[in-house]
Write an enzyme that holds these catalytic residues in place. Structure first.
Site, mmCIF file in Angstrom:
data_model
loop_
_atom_site.group_PDB
_atom_site.id
_atom_site.type_symbol
_atom_site.label_atom_id
_atom_site.label_comp_id
_atom_site.label_asym_id
_atom_site.label_seq_id
_atom_site.Cartn_x
_atom_site.Cartn_y
_atom_site.Cartn_z
ATOM 1 N N LEU A 447 -4.251 0.997 -1.071
ATOM 2 C CA LEU A 447 -3.941 1.433 -0.499
ATOM 3 C C LEU A 447 -2.257 2.696 -1.026
ATOM 4 O O LEU A 447 -1.900 3.559 -0.869
ATOM 5 C CB LEU A 447 -2.345 0.533 -0.183
ATOM 6 C CG LEU A 447 -2.848 -0.334 1.142
ATOM 7 C CD1 LEU A 447 -2.010 -1.526 1.894
ATOM 8 C CD2 LEU A 447 -3.524 0.409 2.538
ATOM 9 N N GLY A 448 -2.104 2.614 -2.645
ATOM 10 C CA GLY A 448 -0.942 3.265 -3.048
ATOM 11 C C GLY A 448 -0.431 2.368 -4.141
ATOM 12 O O GLY A 448 -0.751 1.295 -4.613
ATOM 13 N N GLY A 450 3.267 1.453 -6.710
ATOM 14 C CA GLY A 450 4.817 1.659 -6.802
ATOM 15 C C GLY A 450 4.931 2.552 -8.475
ATOM 16 O O GLY A 450 4.292 2.633 -9.339
ATOM 17 N N GLY A 451 6.664 1.720 -8.636
ATOM 18 C CA GLY A 451 6.650 2.065 -9.574
ATOM 19 C C GLY A 451 6.243 0.639 -10.766
ATOM 20 O O GLY A 451 5.813 0.686 -12.182
ATOM 21 N N THR A 454 -0.225 -1.129 -8.669
ATOM 22 C CA THR A 454 -0.490 -1.171 -7.298
ATOM 23 C C THR A 454 -0.916 -1.636 -6.418
ATOM 24 O O THR A 454 -0.615 -3.220 -6.071
ATOM 25 C CB THR A 454 -2.428 -1.025 -8.408
ATOM 26 O OG1 THR A 454 -2.013 -0.225 -8.815
ATOM 27 C CG2 THR A 454 -3.035 -0.123 -6.940
ATOM 28 N N VAL A 455 -1.217 -0.882 -4.572
ATOM 29 C CA VAL A 455 -1.306 -2.293 -3.810
ATOM 30 C C VAL A 455 -1.878 -1.737 -2.917
ATOM 31 O O VAL A 455 -3.114 -0.317 -2.445
ATOM 32 C CB VAL A 455 0.069 -1.353 -2.798
ATOM 33 C CG1 VAL A 455 -0.321 -2.146 -1.326
ATOM 34 C CG2 VAL A 455 1.380 -1.274 -3.372
ATOM 35 N N LYS A 469 0.148 -6.912 -3.702
ATOM 36 C CA LYS A 469 0.738 -6.098 -5.326
ATOM 37 C C LYS A 469 0.181 -6.493 -6.330
ATOM 38 O O LYS A 469 0.137 -7.549 -6.614
ATOM 39 C CB LYS A 469 2.317 -5.399 -5.264
ATOM 40 C CG LYS A 469 2.468 -4.530 -6.439
ATOM 41 C CD LYS A 469 4.539 -4.677 -6.509
ATOM 42 C CE LYS A 469 5.097 -3.818 -5.095
ATOM 43 N NZ LYS A 469 5.878 -3.387 -6.186
ATOM 44 N N ASP A 565 16.455 1.081 -6.493
ATOM 45 C CA ASP A 565 15.684 2.818 -6.613
ATOM 46 C C ASP A 565 15.174 3.123 -5.728
ATOM 47 O O ASP A 565 14.458 2.660 -5.267
ATOM 48 C CB ASP A 565 13.952 1.900 -7.785
ATOM 49 C CG ASP A 565 13.931 3.318 -7.911
ATOM 50 O OD1 ASP A 565 13.717 4.055 -7.597
ATOM 51 O OD2 ASP A 565 12.175 3.062 -7.777
#
Length: 763
Positions: A447-448, A450-451, A454-455, A469, A565
């Protein structure tokens, strides 16, 4: 042969000359056999037939090559034979030190850059690009290389020097040449000691700083900021292992360091679309492909869509990019690697070791073997297969059990069983469940990113759709971030905070299972290419919901949570545009009677609180500053860091505050808000954002005050001036209250204490 004889005679200095001559033929035969064994043990072609396998001291395996017909399209190198020894170069002149087939890595010598006066744009780090006129890799040659974010770090050496790493990529939006976009990736600051020196034995921030590279881009550049207006120092991307072995103080004291080059690790891969002639479709493998050689496999490269890396299967070695390039390893010829106290028999991909039998039992054994030879062969083949599978299953089970203990799984199990509220809201998943839910973490389920990971999209056995995640980098810091996120979310229950359904602790880095949020991030809707821009009413409601969630984290529990964040990319939207705050990997928990904690600076460029950046003191007002940037984005639809008309990089926060101070809000306000008749409410929100973006934390309002003001704007119950007055008055009252608290104490919690505290916090 003559030289070999001379060497053998040198090995026999204590033997009289006539005897040495008699023993020499025997020793020569033994040495020849050893050379033959070594040759067989490393059999397997490296380059194509008729092609040189090396340039100077560097082995050049296919698909790389430097002569016509010896390389695959996009993998051409240059061998400069005018040098002694010859040097292997990339097409842009970068020197190659080594090429690895199994690891998919290329080690090169990269340049070191220095700042200069009146610098207005980033300087290229020299990977085949004249910054910023072209993107690397060169799309005409098709080279598939990228700087490895796993093996390299950004290093800056100097005094009072801030270095920003800028990533560059080319996006083709109907433009033949493509549009070049710059994005800030990482940053670090090299400061002076209190005595004015910058010498240090370690790269810890004084005279030298280093930081990881958070995102993979085609090309990189650096932008310097000298805090004392004295352009000096250097910056470079370097192999992490190499840099950790050198003496930093010796580098700082070296007068010729600026002329050096440093080793940098690049990654290379094959493209499933452009390199079909090197790949074969294999639906049994995880990637759906194998390499052109038999007994090989192709693994997905996680950071690059459609990219695979070729390797020989277990028990084989050689070059998987060549037909029949993967040859069976004869383990019996390598007793040091594959010891066998008995009779060794080589088999395809493996070997068999038969223990020695005593001479007295030999006749009986021969009779038994002769009688049961037929059935024994069949049983042996079946037994070997079954035993191998059992060993693999047992080893995998033991590995999962060790990871579960290492990731504090036993403690978390005990907490869940003793806390009914936690047991109802989260559970511990097995790795098999999540493998099945994600089709073994197939790249099509991504899906995308993050910091901190990966999701993936997953479907559980009860048909619930979830987001899972998974960490990108296997280091202890990432493990701590994931466990920290479990601690935070297990004690959080708010409609505008993403729900944690559970976690899996049977992998090296824990996997987190969240509710699936289907409508993307707030950043995409504001700055992406969404066909339906957010209305002012929706933006105001999203701001209010986000403020409620942050206020809840700050003050609704016995242990406060500072997110650290807050940004648009960490605010998810549901189908009804309800906001959900996510990504708590960098968050910190502190006792409710404390006002801050000293910790390493962490956050996102453009959202980071300046006071926190310079003092390393994290407070609730750090989140307030980041939320002020989000309010400015909602009002303007401008990214937190943007390029002004003079091509200089500008901070939205400082630019926005400057315009509000000059009563020029309409110069930057999104015209859609004016068209929808929201100018009056936008004026209140703008003044609120200005208060949140105060450089001093004590002058900022609390998130409860921000929430109240946004509720008033949404309900339109008070006028503009009264709202602004209340925001300023609340900030002053809050500052007076904090000033009466006396000395502050910073408490450090171990992971075990945080788990225990998380089970005791009321919901």
């Amino acid at each position: 042969m003559l030289k070999l004889q001379e060497k053998m005679i040198l090995l026999l200095p204590s033997i009289p000359s006539p005897q040495a001559k008699l023993l020499l033929p025997i020793l020569l035969v033994q040495m020849a056999l050893q050379l033959l064994v070594a040759k067989v043990a490393t059999a397997g072609p490296v380059a194509l037939p008729g092609c040189l396998e090396a340039c100077g001291n560097v082995t050049v395996p296919y698909p790389f090559g430097f002569r016509q017909g010896c390389f695959h399209k996009g993998f051409k190198l240059t061998c400069d034979e005018t040098r002694h020894p010859p040097k292997l170069l990339l097409s842009d002149g970068v020197e190659v030190d080594a090429i690895s087939l199994s690891g998919g890595k290329v080690r090169v010598q990269s340049m070191i850059v220095r700042p200069y006066r009146n610098m207005t744009r980033p300087q290229s780090l020299g990977f085949g690009v004249a910054w910023p006129d072209a993107a690397w890799p060169d799309l005409n040659t098709g080279v598939r290389l990228a700087v490895s974010i796993k093996h390299n770090v950004l290093v800056a050496i100097g005094c009072n020097l801030v270095v920003n790493l800028v990533g560059q990529e080319t996006v083709f939006n109907g433009n033949a040449n493509g549009d070049i976009y710059n994005q800030y990736v990482s940053a670090c600051a090299a400061l002076c000691n209190y005595d004015g020196t910058d010498s240090s034995e370690t790269c810890s921030g004084f005279g030298c700083c280093q930081t990881t590279i958070s995102q993979s881009f085609a090309a990189y550049g650096v932008q310097f900021k000298q805090l004392d207006n004295s352009p000096s120092g250097v910056a470079f991307i370097v192999d992490r292992d190499w840099f950790n072995r050198i003496n930093v103080r010796a580098i700082q004291n070296s007068t010729t360091f600026h002329d050096f080059s440093v080793p940098t690790v690049l990654e290379w891969w094959l493209d499933v679309e452009g390199d079909r002639d090197l790949l074969v479709r294999d639906l049994r493998s995880g990637s759906g492909w194998r390499c052109i050689s038999l007994n090989s496999l192709a693994l997905n490269v996680s950071d690059h869509y459609g990219a695979v890396s070729c390797n020989c299967s277990y028990g084989y070695e050689g070059n998987p990019h060549i037909v029949n390039g993967c040859q069976d390893i004869d383990e019996c010829l390598q007793p040091d690697v594959y010891p066998c106290d008995g009779t060794c028999t080589n088999m395809p991909g493996t070997h068999r070791c038969t223990p020695k039998k005593s001479a007295s039992r030999l006749p009986g054994l021969i009779a038994v073997i002769a009688i049961s030879a037929g059935s024994g062969i069949v049983l042996s083949l079946l037994g070997i297969s079954k035993i191998t599978n059992k060993f693999k299953q047992r080893r995998a089970k033991n590995l999962r059990r060790n990871f579960f203990k290492k990731n504090h799984g036993l403690l978390l199990q005990q907490l869940i069983s003793s806390n009914q509220d936690m047991a109802e809201r989260m559970r511990i998943f097995s790795l098999e469940e999540l493998d099945q839910a994600t089709n073994k973490f197939d790249h099509t389920r991504i899906l995308g990113g993050g910091g901190h990971g990966t999701v993936y999209k997953g479907i559980l056995s009860d048909q619930r759709i979830v987001a899972i995640k998974k960490a990108k980098i296997v280091v202890q810091r990432e493990i701590d971030h994931f466990i920290n996120e479990v601690v935070i979310l297990s004690q959080t229950n708010h409609r505008n905070v993403v729900k944690l359904f559970g976690c899996c602790l049977e992998t090296e880095v824990p996997l987190l299972v969240y509710e699936f949020i289907s409508n993307g991030t707030l950043s995409f809707h504001l700055h992406g290419q969404s066909e339906n821009p957010l209305s002012w009413k929706d933006r105001l409601r999203i701001a209010l919901e986000t403020a409620r969630a942050i206020a809840y984290l700050h003050s609704a529990a016995s242990i406060s949570v500072y997110h650290r964040d807050i940004k648009c990319a960490n605010i998810l939207l549901t189908d009804t545009l309800t906001s959900k705050v996510s990504d708590f990997g960098a968050s910190r928990s502190i006792a409710i009677d404390e006002t801050g904690i000293v910790t390493a600076v962490q956050g996102t460029h453009g959202y980071l609180d300046p006071e926190y950046y310079y003092t390393s003191r994290l407070t609730e007002k750090s989140d307030v500053y980041s939320f002020g940037v989000i309010l400015a984005e909602l009002l303007t639809r401008v990214t937190p860091v943007f390029a002004s008309h003079s091509s200089e990089v500008t901070s939205l926060a400082s630019h926005f505050v400057s315009l509000i101070r000059d009563n020029r809000l309409l110069d930057i306000l999104d015209t859609q808000i004016v068209e929808e008749g929201g100018a009056e409410g936008a004026e209140v929100v703008a003044r609120l954002a200005k208060a949140c973006l105060s450089l001093k934390g004590e002058e900022r309002p609390t998130m409860r005050q921000v929430e109240t003001t946004l509720e008033d704007v949404q309900n339109s119950t008070v006028n503009l001036s009264s709202q602004i007055t209340r925001v300023n008055r609340n900030a002053v009252n809050d500052r007076s209250y904090k000033g009466c608290k006396g000395s502050e104490v910073t408490r450090v919690y171990s992971l075990e204490k945080e788990f225990i505290q998380s089970s005791e916090i009321p919901r």
